[in-house]
Design a protein around this motif. Structure first.
Motif, short mmCIF file in Angstrom:
data_model
loop_
_atom_site.label_atom_id
_atom_site.label_comp_id
_atom_site.label_asym_id
_atom_site.label_seq_id
_atom_site.Cartn_x
_atom_site.Cartn_y
_atom_site.Cartn_z
N LEU A 297 -0.59 11.54 -9.46
CA LEU A 297 0.53 11.66 -8.52
C LEU A 297 0.55 10.50 -7.54
CD1 LEU A 297 2.92 13.25 -7.41
CD2 LEU A 297 1.31 14.61 -6.06
N MET A 298 -0.62 10.14 -6.99
CA MET A 298 -0.69 9.03 -6.04
C MET A 298 -0.28 7.71 -6.70
SD MET A 298 -1.46 10.47 -3.25
CE MET A 298 -1.76 9.00 -2.25
N GLY A 299 -0.69 7.53 -7.96
CA GLY A 299 -0.31 6.32 -8.68
C GLY A 299 1.18 6.24 -8.91
N LYS A 300 1.80 7.35 -9.29
CA LYS A 300 3.26 7.37 -9.49
C LYS A 300 4.00 7.09 -8.17
CE LYS A 300 3.89 8.47 -13.89
NZ LYS A 300 4.64 7.60 -14.84
N LEU A 301 3.51 7.68 -7.07
CA LEU A 301 4.16 7.47 -5.77
C LEU A 301 4.03 6.02 -5.33
CD1 LEU A 301 3.12 10.71 -3.81
CD2 LEU A 301 5.26 10.22 -5.02
N ALA A 302 2.86 5.42 -5.57
CA ALA A 302 2.69 4.00 -5.23
C ALA A 302 3.62 3.13 -6.07
CB ALA A 302 1.23 3.59 -5.45
N ALA A 303 3.78 3.47 -7.34
CA ALA A 303 4.64 2.69 -8.23
C ALA A 303 6.10 2.78 -7.81
CB ALA A 303 4.46 3.16 -9.67
N ILE A 304 6.59 3.99 -7.49
CA ILE A 304 8.00 4.12 -7.11
C ILE A 304 8.24 3.53 -5.73
CG2 ILE A 304 8.37 6.11 -8.59
CD1 ILE A 304 8.18 7.90 -6.13
N PHE A 305 7.24 3.55 -4.85
CA PHE A 305 7.38 2.87 -3.56
C PHE A 305 7.55 1.37 -3.78
CE2 PHE A 305 5.43 0.48 -0.08
CZ PHE A 305 6.20 0.92 0.99
N PHE A 306 6.76 0.81 -4.67
CA PHE A 306 6.86 -0.62 -4.99
C PHE A 306 8.23 -0.95 -5.56
CE2 PHE A 306 6.47 -3.69 -8.54
CZ PHE A 306 6.24 -4.84 -7.80
N ILE A 307 8.72 -0.14 -6.48
CA ILE A 307 10.05 -0.38 -7.07
C ILE A 307 11.13 -0.26 -6.00
CG2 ILE A 307 11.73 0.47 -8.76
CD1 ILE A 307 9.34 1.47 -10.42
N ALA A 308 10.98 0.72 -5.08
CA ALA A 308 11.96 0.91 -4.02
C ALA A 308 12.00 -0.30 -3.09
CB ALA A 308 11.63 2.18 -3.23
N VAL A 309 10.84 -0.86 -2.78
CA VAL A 309 10.79 -2.04 -1.89
C VAL A 309 11.51 -3.22 -2.54
CG1 VAL A 309 9.25 -3.75 -0.88
CG2 VAL A 309 8.71 -1.32 -0.66
N ILE A 310 11.27 -3.45 -3.83
CA ILE A 310 11.93 -4.56 -4.53
C ILE A 310 13.43 -4.32 -4.61
CG2 ILE A 310 12.07 -5.85 -6.69
CD1 ILE A 310 9.48 -6.28 -5.11
N CYS A 311 13.82 -3.09 -4.95
CA CYS A 311 15.24 -2.76 -5.03
C CYS A 311 15.92 -2.90 -3.67
CB CYS A 311 15.40 -1.32 -5.55
SG CYS A 311 17.11 -0.80 -5.78
N GLN A 312 15.22 -2.47 -2.62
CA GLN A 312 15.77 -2.58 -1.27
C GLN A 312 15.93 -4.04 -0.86
OE1 GLN A 312 13.45 -0.57 1.67
NE2 GLN A 312 15.22 -0.16 2.98
N LEU A 313 14.97 -4.88 -1.23
CA LEU A 313 15.05 -6.30 -0.91
C LEU A 313 16.29 -6.91 -1.55
CD1 LEU A 313 13.86 -8.97 0.17
CD2 LEU A 313 12.53 -9.11 -1.96
N VAL A 314 16.53 -6.60 -2.81
CA VAL A 314 17.69 -7.14 -3.51
C VAL A 314 18.99 -6.63 -2.89
CG1 VAL A 314 18.91 -7.19 -5.73
CG2 VAL A 314 16.43 -7.42 -5.68
N SER A 315 19.04 -5.33 -2.60
CA SER A 315 20.27 -4.76 -2.06
C SER A 315 20.57 -5.24 -0.65
CB SER A 315 20.18 -3.23 -2.09
OG SER A 315 19.13 -2.78 -1.25
N VAL A 316 19.52 -5.43 0.16
CA VAL A 316 19.73 -5.91 1.53
C VAL A 316 20.22 -7.35 1.54
CG1 VAL A 316 18.49 -6.61 3.62
CG2 VAL A 316 18.15 -4.33 2.67
N LYS A 317 19.58 -8.20 0.76
CA LYS A 317 19.94 -9.61 0.76
C LYS A 317 21.33 -9.87 0.17
CE LYS A 317 16.23 -11.05 2.72
NZ LYS A 317 16.31 -11.58 4.10
N LEU A 318 21.76 -8.96 -0.73
CA LEU A 318 23.06 -9.17 -1.38
C LEU A 318 24.08 -8.11 -0.96
CD1 LEU A 318 21.81 -10.11 -4.95
CD2 LEU A 318 22.64 -11.65 -3.18
N ASN A 319 23.85 -7.48 0.21
CA ASN A 319 24.81 -6.56 0.81
C ASN A 319 25.11 -5.32 -0.04
OD1 ASN A 319 25.16 -8.29 3.05
ND2 ASN A 319 26.71 -9.47 1.96
#
Length: 756
Positions: A297-319
């Motif tokens: 469970l901790m591994g899955k949560l760490a993985a989706i947090f990582f994906i969320a950070v990358i997705c958020q970076l893309v969405s923030v920079k490109l509005n």
């Protein structure tokens, strides 16, 4: 905290909370349905506990227990054969079975089969324990032998270092005492990839809802010039997304874990070492089943947090605009291809797992010992993943806090005026535009492509014992039918030495196949592998699963088909226009088109998978070569019928699209539409899936005994491509005329709407 709570409220405004509820419901239902064939019955649990007490009381070593288990396994296998295939048992053996078991609680078919299954599982569990002990104690000796081989003897090379590191890492495992456990539940848990796909979709929704909402409302630039509109606000928005993603992950993965624990009673074996399960043999440190669930469970949560950070970076920079969606979609697709296609080598693993999709593969990261080749030094995959996620997430968060955005825009196709407004000359194209861009249908299409690719050429395929024997026998006669091959089958079937029940069942399939070929008048027939053909033409479970996926995609796509005009108060204006009736017809066209396209996406991967795996050499024979189609009145080759089945499946997709569009017109509110569609289409199809399983429990029995008649229409939808010629003319006429009746009724409803 006030800013974070406000951003959370804004994040869950609108339809997202309903989508979240829908995702949780679908994930739980599909996961439970997928577990049903593997869940031990109450009878099997009681038998296992009873014989486990006998083993613990009378035997000390695993070798003695295994010998006793294998003896009992053979006896119960013969007993189950006595009730199912008695013609294969000799008279002397029958007398022994009657003498030993008649009058006992095992003297019925269900109990005999249950006991046979139990001893088969227990045998595998004890074999796994003995194999693990042999593996651990022989690892050091094997490592020394490999080091002396010239190809591995280079001291500064990766191979030599990897061998020494592996032996050293597993040194601590020699002292642990492992006990046999049933690992079926954990294996099913970690092989359920739908939850990962749904989590990626939710991450996209959260990230682009957060960053795109202010931009769409024109508030983004205004917020940036306020005193707290940069750092504090951006941090609050990021925290809101992270909280939403983590809570959703705990809900989805946690529900899977709870269902698994409840169905397989894992709470009783939490303290046992997971290394007893053959799948987890390569875990290099003492790890109990309870601790593995926590780490998983901790591994899955760490993985989706990582994906969320990358997705958020893309969405923030490109509005949060179209380019952001496209860029993140490309990143996910590339990551999937790297994870799925790269070979299993230490050098390739660096790129295979250190990406957006690879970090989700906890089964390999934690459950399978692997070292990466980094500059000729072996580095643990789990350690590399932790460092990778930590470092990349840290720098991505820093970039997110830098609020400067990239003002790139994607020009959309279509004619434009000087002011940049679209001018639409076709109602049909405008309806397509509204559905595709306004309803984010292209995201659903991307998701469907991902689901199709995830099913494409699965890495692990389960082969039953019966199928294993069938594959052995069919290779002896495969090819053009001849009388000599028929005699070979008769000779094999009459062999008295074949007493295994699974072997006999495989031979029964082969004999039916032979009888079908004998009854055919054409010469263009052959012995073909029925098992692989059945998976393509007559896999009812796959048909139902794909139908559920298509219906879910359709509900999410057209739930607002008639709602947008009501929401924007354009409904009254449209009804006084000369071309208002065209709007209805084009909405129906768009819905039918979506149903056909979604079907094509899902099934194209199945066709491609078949041809890449088996080629076209068997498709030149008549379809009547297959037992299932032996009575089909129309003669055609297998390849021709494959094309026909694709056309039928696309037609069913269009059929469903039209009917769902009619319900979208009747139930204009999107929430009501999704709920009604789920009750009328998804729920009955799920019941069909459960009732069609080769499994016995009270739920399956209730569905088969009391609900089968009401589920016939849904069975027809999912089996029409292979049973169309078995359906009565009256039923077929009603089935074909239904969408036309629906279209006419919908048209009348559209015309009778009064202008308010």
């Amino acid at each position: 905290m006030k800013l974070v709570s406000f951003e959370l409220k804004k994040l869950f405004s609108g339809k997202i909370k309903w989508i979240l509820f829908f995702v949780f419901l679908i994930n739980g239902v599909i996961y439970y349905v997928s577990l049903i064939p593997s869940i031990p019955t109450k009878q099997e649990m009681e038998i296992k506990k009873e014989w486990q007490r006998i083993l613990d009381k009378n035997y000390d070593s695993e070798d003695e227990k295994l010998q006793f288990i294998q003896k009992q396994q053979n006896e119960f296998s013969n007993l189950s054969m006595y009730f199912t295939d008695i013609q294969w048992i000799e008279e002397e053996q029958k007398e022994q079975i009657i003498k030993k078991y008649k009058g006992t609680k095992y003297w019925n078919e269900n109990a005999a089969i249950a006991a046979s299954r139990v001893f088969s599982k227990i045998s595998n569990e004890y074999q796994s324990v003995l194999e693990y002990k042999t593996f651990i104690h022989g690892l050091e000796e094997k490592a020394n032998q490999m080091v002396n081989v010239p190809i591995f003897s280079k001291k500064r090379g990766f191979s030599n270092r990897n061998i020494q590191k592996t032996a050293k890492d597993f040194q601590q495992m020699k002292g642990i005492e492992i006990e046999p456990v049933d690992g079926t539940g954990l294996e099913r848990l970690q092989n359920f990839y739908l939850t990962d796909i749904l989590m990626i979709v939710l991450i996209c929704l959260f990230c682009f809802q957060q960053s795109g909402q202010d931009n769409r409302m024109g508030m983004a630039n205004l917020i940036q010039v306020t005193p707290n509109g940069k750092g504090k606000l951006r941090f609050a928005q990021s925290c809101a997304v992270w909280i939403a993603v983590i809570v959703s992950g705990i809900g989805l993965y946690g529900s899977n874990i709870l269902i698994t624990v409840q169905c397989f009673q894992l709470n009783e074996i939490f303290s046992k070492y997971i290394q007893a399960i053959s799948t987890f043999r390569n875990v290099p440190f003492p790890l109990t089943i309870g601790m593995y669930i926590v780490v998983y469970l901790m591994g899955k949560l760490a993985a989706i947090f990582f994906i969320a950070v990358i997705c958020q970076l893309v969405s923030v920079k490109l509005n949060g605009g179209s380019l952001a969606w496209i860029l993140f979609g490309i990143m996910v697709c590339i990551s999937f291809l790297l994870w799925f296609l790269l070979p299993d080598s230490p050098m390739a693993k660096t790129f295979q797992y250190l990406n957006l999709i690879g970090v989700l593969d906890i089964k390999q990261i934690i459950g399978n010992y692997q070292n990466l080749n980094l500059f000729s030094y072996p580095v643990s995959l789990s350690l590399a993943i932790v460092v990778f996620i930590t470092v990349i997430s840290f720098f991505a968060i820093i970039l997110i806090m830098k609020v400067r955005k990239i003002e790139w825009k994607v020009k959309r196709l279509g004619k434009q005026t000087d002011s940049g407004k679209h001018v639409w000359n076709s109602v049909f194209y405008y309806e397509q535009y509204k559905v595709f861009w306004k309803q984010k249908i292209w995201l659903i299409i991307t998701l469907l492509v991902g689901i199709a690719l995830s099913e494409f050429g699965t890495k692990e395929q389960f082969v039953s014992v019966e199928e294993f024997f069938y594959n052995q026998y069919i290779t002896e006669v495969e090819g053009v039918y001849t009388e000599e091959k028929n005699q070979i089958i008769e000779q094999i079937s009459s062999d008295p030495k074949i007493t295994n029940m699974e072997q006999r069942k495989a031979l029964e399939v082969l004999k039916k196949q032979s009888q079908n070929l004998q009854s055919q008048s054409s010469k263009n027939i052959a012995f073909l592998n029925e098992k692989k053909m059945e998976k393509f033409f007559c896999d009812t479970q796959r048909e139902m699963k794909n139908t559920i996926i298509i219906v879910i995609a359709m509900l999410l796509s057209i739930h607002s088909l008639f709602y947008q005009e009501r929401k924007t108060n354009m409904y009254s204006l449209l009804h006084v226009m000369p071309r208002n009736r065209q709007i209805y017809w084009n909405k129906m066209k768009v819905s039918g088109l979506l149903g056909g396209v979604y079907t094509l996406i899902i099934w194209s991967a199945v066709y491609a998978q078949y041809f890449l795996k088996y080629g076209i050499q068997d498709t030149k024979f008549l379809i009547q070569s297959l037992y299932e189609f032996g009575t089909m009145p129309v003669s055609c080759t297998i390849l021709q019928y494959m094309i026909v089945t694709m056309i039928i499946r696309i037609g069913i997709g269009i059929y469903l699209g039209i009917i769902l569009a009619f319900f979208a017109e009747l139930f204009v509110n999107p929430t009501q539409n999704i709920i009604i569609g789920s009750i009328l289409f998804i729920f009955p199809t799920c019941l069909n899936m459960i009732g069609n399983m080769g499994y016995q429990n009270p739920l399956v029995g209730f569905i088969r005994d009391y609900l089968s008649f009401f589920l016939i229409p849904f069975q027809l939808v999912t089996s029409l491509q292979c049973k169309w010629y078995q359906v009565g003319i009256g039923v077929m006429v009603i089935f074909v005329m239904l969408p036309f009746a629906v279209i006419i009724c919908g048209y009348n409803v559209w015309n009778k709407q009064k202008v308010k």
